[in-house]
Write a protein that holds these residues in place. Structure first.
Motif, PDB file in Angstrom:
ATOM      1  N   PHE A 153       0.828  -1.178   0.056  1.00 19.73           N
ATOM      2  CA  PHE A 153      -0.022  -0.091   0.008  1.00 19.73           C
ATOM      3  C   PHE A 153       0.735   1.159  -0.056  1.00 19.73           C
ATOM      4  O   PHE A 153       2.176   1.122   0.005  1.00 19.73           O
ATOM      5  CB  PHE A 153      -1.070  -0.076   1.169  1.00 19.73           C
ATOM      6  CG  PHE A 153      -0.366   0.041   2.465  1.00 19.73           C
ATOM      7  CD1 PHE A 153       0.419  -1.026   3.196  1.00 19.73           C
ATOM      8  CD2 PHE A 153       0.029   1.483   3.216  1.00 19.73           C
ATOM      9  CE1 PHE A 153       1.159  -0.699   4.438  1.00 19.73           C
ATOM     10  CE2 PHE A 153       0.436   1.711   4.326  1.00 19.73           C
ATOM     11  CZ  PHE A 153       0.933   0.693   4.813  1.00 19.73           C
ATOM     12  N   GLY A 154       0.368   2.284   0.087  1.00 21.47           N
ATOM     13  CA  GLY A 154       1.085   3.635   0.197  1.00 21.47           C
ATOM     14  C   GLY A 154       2.010   3.846  -1.051  1.00 21.47           C
ATOM     15  O   GLY A 154       1.535   3.850  -2.301  1.00 21.47           O
ATOM     16  N   TYR A 155       2.959   4.100  -0.776  1.00 19.57           N
ATOM     17  CA  TYR A 155       4.028   4.110  -1.755  1.00 19.57           C
ATOM     18  C   TYR A 155       4.979   3.254  -2.261  1.00 19.57           C
ATOM     19  O   TYR A 155       6.125   3.245  -2.762  1.00 19.57           O
ATOM     20  CB  TYR A 155       5.120   5.359  -1.138  1.00 19.57           C
ATOM     21  CG  TYR A 155       4.728   6.702  -0.737  1.00 19.57           C
ATOM     22  CD1 TYR A 155       4.789   7.848  -1.687  1.00 19.57           C
ATOM     23  CD2 TYR A 155       4.121   7.005   0.579  1.00 19.57           C
ATOM     24  CE1 TYR A 155       4.100   8.898  -1.105  1.00 19.57           C
ATOM     25  CE2 TYR A 155       3.588   8.102   1.027  1.00 19.57           C
ATOM     26  CZ  TYR A 155       3.500   9.155   0.109  1.00 19.57           C
ATOM     27  OH  TYR A 155       3.050  10.277   0.274  1.00 19.57           O
ATOM     28  N   ASP A 156       4.479   1.922  -1.839  1.00 19.08           N
ATOM     29  CA  ASP A 156       5.384   0.639  -2.130  1.00 19.08           C
ATOM     30  C   ASP A 156       5.758   0.646  -3.361  1.00 19.08           C
ATOM     31  O   ASP A 156       6.855   0.216  -3.786  1.00 19.08           O
ATOM     32  CB  ASP A 156       4.645  -0.603  -1.749  1.00 19.08           C
ATOM     33  CG  ASP A 156       4.695  -0.750  -0.061  1.00 19.08           C
ATOM     34  OD1 ASP A 156       5.561  -0.183   0.728  1.00 19.08           O
ATOM     35  OD2 ASP A 156       3.855  -1.577   0.627  1.00 19.08           O
ATOM     36  N   PRO A 157       4.813   0.831  -4.475  1.00 12.53           N
ATOM     37  CA  PRO A 157       5.163   0.666  -6.020  1.00 12.53           C
ATOM     38  C   PRO A 157       6.396   1.480  -6.317  1.00 12.53           C
ATOM     39  O   PRO A 157       6.980   1.370  -7.578  1.00 12.53           O
ATOM     40  CB  PRO A 157       3.881   1.081  -6.633  1.00 12.53           C
ATOM     41  CG  PRO A 157       2.801   0.820  -5.540  1.00 12.53           C
ATOM     42  CD  PRO A 157       3.373   1.234  -4.478  1.00 12.53           C
ATOM     43  N   ILE A 158       6.697   2.641  -5.793  1.00 11.91           N
ATOM     44  CA  ILE A 158       7.809   3.504  -6.188  1.00 11.91           C
ATOM     45  C   ILE A 158       8.894   3.386  -5.233  1.00 11.91           C
ATOM     46  O   ILE A 158       9.943   4.168  -5.255  1.00 11.91           O
ATOM     47  CB  ILE A 158       7.267   5.014  -6.279  1.00 11.91           C
ATOM     48  CG1 ILE A 158       6.804   5.655  -4.836  1.00 11.91           C
ATOM     49  CG2 ILE A 158       6.316   5.259  -7.216  1.00 11.91           C
ATOM     50  CD1 ILE A 158       6.743   7.160  -5.194  1.00 11.91           C
ATOM     51  N   PHE A 159       8.844   2.679  -4.353  1.00  8.57           N
ATOM     52  CA  PHE A 159      10.139   2.347  -3.396  1.00  8.57           C
ATOM     53  C   PHE A 159      11.034   1.008  -3.506  1.00  8.57           C
ATOM     54  O   PHE A 159      10.419  -0.192  -3.617  1.00  8.57           O
ATOM     55  CB  PHE A 159       9.722   2.110  -1.890  1.00  8.57           C
ATOM     56  CG  PHE A 159      10.725   2.145  -0.794  1.00  8.57           C
ATOM     57  CD1 PHE A 159      11.251   3.513  -0.519  1.00  8.57           C
ATOM     58  CD2 PHE A 159      11.365   1.067  -0.459  1.00  8.57           C
ATOM     59  CE1 PHE A 159      12.377   3.374   0.706  1.00  8.57           C
ATOM     60  CE2 PHE A 159      12.205   1.149   0.674  1.00  8.57           C
ATOM     61  CZ  PHE A 159      12.825   2.225   1.011  1.00  8.57           C
ATOM     62  N   LEU A 160      12.186   1.437  -3.959  1.00 10.06           N
ATOM     63  CA  LEU A 160      13.173  -0.009  -4.477  1.00 10.06           C
ATOM     64  C   LEU A 160      13.780  -0.272  -3.289  1.00 10.06           C
ATOM     65  O   LEU A 160      14.598   0.570  -2.621  1.00 10.06           O
ATOM     66  CB  LEU A 160      14.017   0.545  -5.535  1.00 10.06           C
ATOM     67  CG  LEU A 160      15.085  -0.700  -5.705  1.00 10.06           C
ATOM     68  CD1 LEU A 160      14.307  -1.477  -6.949  1.00 10.06           C
ATOM     69  CD2 LEU A 160      16.345  -0.369  -6.132  1.00 10.06           C
ATOM     70  N   VAL A 161      13.434  -1.398  -2.631  1.00  8.58           N
ATOM     71  CA  VAL A 161      14.046  -1.933  -1.462  1.00  8.58           C
ATOM     72  C   VAL A 161      15.644  -2.138  -1.732  1.00  8.58           C
ATOM     73  O   VAL A 161      15.919  -3.144  -2.499  1.00  8.58           O
ATOM     74  CB  VAL A 161      13.452  -3.140  -0.975  1.00  8.58           C
ATOM     75  CG1 VAL A 161      13.994  -3.667   0.408  1.00  8.58           C
ATOM     76  CG2 VAL A 161      11.771  -2.904  -0.741  1.00  8.58           C
ATOM     77  N   GLU A 162      16.576  -1.474  -1.095  1.00  8.99           N
ATOM     78  CA  GLU A 162      17.831  -1.570  -1.148  1.00  8.99           C
ATOM     79  C   GLU A 162      18.532  -3.123  -1.156  1.00  8.99           C
ATOM     80  O   GLU A 162      18.850  -3.706  -2.269  1.00  8.99           O
ATOM     81  CB  GLU A 162      18.854  -0.914  -0.128  1.00  8.99           C
ATOM     82  CG  GLU A 162      20.058  -0.929  -0.500  1.00  8.99           C
ATOM     83  CD  GLU A 162      20.837   0.118   0.112  1.00  8.99           C
ATOM     84  OE1 GLU A 162      20.357   0.641   1.344  1.00  8.99           O
ATOM     85  OE2 GLU A 162      21.965   0.417  -0.297  1.00  8.99           O
ATOM     86  N   GLU A 163      17.951  -4.027   0.008  1.00  5.79           N
ATOM     87  CA  GLU A 163      18.408  -5.379   0.146  1.00  5.79           C
ATOM     88  C   GLU A 163      18.005  -6.197  -0.675  1.00  5.79           C
ATOM     89  O   GLU A 163      18.603  -7.382  -0.937  1.00  5.79           O
ATOM     90  CB  GLU A 163      18.229  -5.765   1.549  1.00  5.79           C
ATOM     91  CG  GLU A 163      16.939  -5.788   2.040  1.00  5.79           C
ATOM     92  CD  GLU A 163      16.973  -6.593   3.419  1.00  5.79           C
ATOM     93  OE1 GLU A 163      16.501  -5.791   4.601  1.00  5.79           O
ATOM     94  OE2 GLU A 163      17.122  -7.683   3.612  1.00  5.79           O
ATOM     95  N   LYS A 164      16.923  -5.959  -1.368  1.00  6.48           N
ATOM     96  CA  LYS A 164      16.142  -7.039  -2.195  1.00  6.48           C
ATOM     97  C   LYS A 164      16.326  -6.445  -3.638  1.00  6.48           C
ATOM     98  O   LYS A 164      16.179  -7.409  -4.609  1.00  6.48           O
ATOM     99  CB  LYS A 164      14.742  -7.178  -2.109  1.00  6.48           C
ATOM    100  CG  LYS A 164      14.393  -7.467  -0.594  1.00  6.48           C
ATOM    101  CD  LYS A 164      14.397  -9.153  -0.545  1.00  6.48           C
ATOM    102  CE  LYS A 164      13.981  -9.520   0.818  1.00  6.48           C
ATOM    103  NZ  LYS A 164      13.843 -11.015   0.670  1.00  6.48           N
ATOM    104  N   ARG A 165      16.773  -5.200  -4.079  1.00  6.33           N
ATOM    105  CA  ARG A 165      16.595  -4.788  -5.280  1.00  6.33           C
ATOM    106  C   ARG A 165      15.403  -5.029  -6.071  1.00  6.33           C
ATOM    107  O   ARG A 165      15.414  -5.373  -7.427  1.00  6.33           O
ATOM    108  CB  ARG A 165      17.955  -5.398  -6.088  1.00  6.33           C
ATOM    109  CG  ARG A 165      19.251  -5.491  -5.721  1.00  6.33           C
ATOM    110  CD  ARG A 165      19.661  -4.114  -4.868  1.00  6.33           C
ATOM    111  NE  ARG A 165      19.652  -3.049  -6.226  1.00  6.33           N
ATOM    112  CZ  ARG A 165      20.218  -1.703  -5.912  1.00  6.33           C
ATOM    113  NH1 ARG A 165      20.552  -1.483  -4.714  1.00  6.33           N
ATOM    114  NH2 ARG A 165      20.241  -1.058  -7.044  1.00  6.33           N
ATOM    115  N   LYS A 166      14.287  -4.839  -5.435  1.00  8.58           N
ATOM    116  CA  LYS A 166      12.802  -4.994  -5.971  1.00  8.58           C
ATOM    117  C   LYS A 166      12.018  -3.811  -5.233  1.00  8.58           C
ATOM    118  O   LYS A 166      12.261  -3.493  -4.263  1.00  8.58           O
ATOM    119  CB  LYS A 166      12.394  -6.242  -5.510  1.00  8.58           C
ATOM    120  CG  LYS A 166      12.625  -7.565  -6.434  1.00  8.58           C
ATOM    121  CD  LYS A 166      11.679  -8.705  -5.948  1.00  8.58           C
ATOM    122  CE  LYS A 166      12.006  -9.722  -6.778  1.00  8.58           C
ATOM    123  NZ  LYS A 166      11.320 -10.856  -6.096  1.00  8.58           N
ATOM    124  N   ALA A 167      10.931  -3.383  -6.127  1.00  9.46           N
ATOM    125  CA  ALA A 167      10.179  -2.524  -5.579  1.00  9.46           C
ATOM    126  C   ALA A 167       9.434  -3.147  -4.403  1.00  9.46           C
ATOM    127  O   ALA A 167       9.155  -4.426  -4.423  1.00  9.46           O
ATOM    128  CB  ALA A 167       9.012  -1.996  -6.446  1.00  9.46           C
TER     129      ALA A 167
END
Ligand SMILES: O=c1[nH]c(=O)c2ncn([C@@H]3O[C@H](COP(=O)(O)OP(=O)(O)OP(=O)(O)O)[C@@H](O)[C@H]3O)c2[nH]1
Ligand SMILES: [Mg+2]
Length: 203
Positions: A153-167
């Motif tokens: 939810f929220g901003y999850d689609p535009i946030f790239l998680v550093e440790e996973k290299r995925k949104a």
């Protein structure tokens, strides 16, 4: 099963708390189960202050132990914005799509090497006759240039998680529940929970 009350009206948070509390043996109730309960005004200047406000208000009303979450996205290039105003960044209606569009527009000219950001989650626990306590967790990453993924939810689609290299929105719910700012804060709270709960029974 024991019950834990989370002072939130956010359906995305509610689902994540249900997933995270289940293995601990707790059934989660939120303010979505009490739709007549008025929204607590977030007048604090920090995540911690707002989390305490929500936890204490609901704990006093229910005369029970209550946990509250105040969280948001902090973007370096925007000097920490949207921060504590994350839910209403593009307006009072709390529209996730509009909030993300606003961030993407503001970051249009921000180069790839300056897009660092982090999610922050403060959890407060309040119980009758006890002082409220807070813990916090963060999750580091970068702001993408477009939306990716359908989870969360929220901003999850535009946030790239550093440790996973995925949104964040590309992670399965169980993966987000392992690495998120909320999960990290809850891990810290977990250690404090048993004593709070036993105190609650006596209150
Ligand atoms: O992409 C995201 N993934 C997350 O995991 C996350 N956690 C928080 N946020 C953002 O920050 C606001 C919280 O504001 P907030 O703490 O005031 O909550 P809220 O007003 O939505 O509900 P409530 O808990 O206050 O009832 C939310 O609405 C979101 O925009 C997140 N975005
Ligand atoms: Mg709120």
């Amino acid at each position: 099963m024991q019950e834990v009350i989370i002072a939130t009206k956010n359906a995305g948070k509610a689902k994540e708390f249900e997933r995270m509390f289940k293995p601990l043996g707790y059934e989660v109730k939120t303010l979505l189960d009490y739709p007549d309960f008025p929204e607590v005004e977030e007048t604090g200047t920090t995540f911690e202050e707002n989390a305490i406000l929500k936890a204490e208000t609901v704990s006093k009303a229910f005369k029970r132990m209550v946990i509250a979450d105040d969280s948001g996205l902090m973007i370096d290039a925007l000097e920490g914005r949207p921060g504590i105003y994350s839910a209403r960044y593009a307006g009072e209606e709390k529209d996730d799509q509009k909030n993300m569009d606003k961030v993407l527009k503001e970051m249009e000219n921000t180069p790839d090497n300056s897009r660092q950001a982090r999610f922050y989650c403060a959890l407060a626990i309040a119980a009758p006759g006890k002082e409220a306590l807070t813990v916090a967790g963060t999750c580091e990453g970068f702001i993408l240039r477009e939306k990716r993924g359908a989870h969360g939810f929220g901003y999850d689609p535009i946030f790239l998680v550093e440790e996973k290299r995925k949104a964040m929105a590309e992670l399965k719910p169980e993966e987000k529940s392992q690495i998120s700012h909320r999960a990290k804060a809850l891990n810290k709270l977990e250690e404090l929970l048993p004593s709070y709960l036993s105190g609650d029974e006596k209150a």
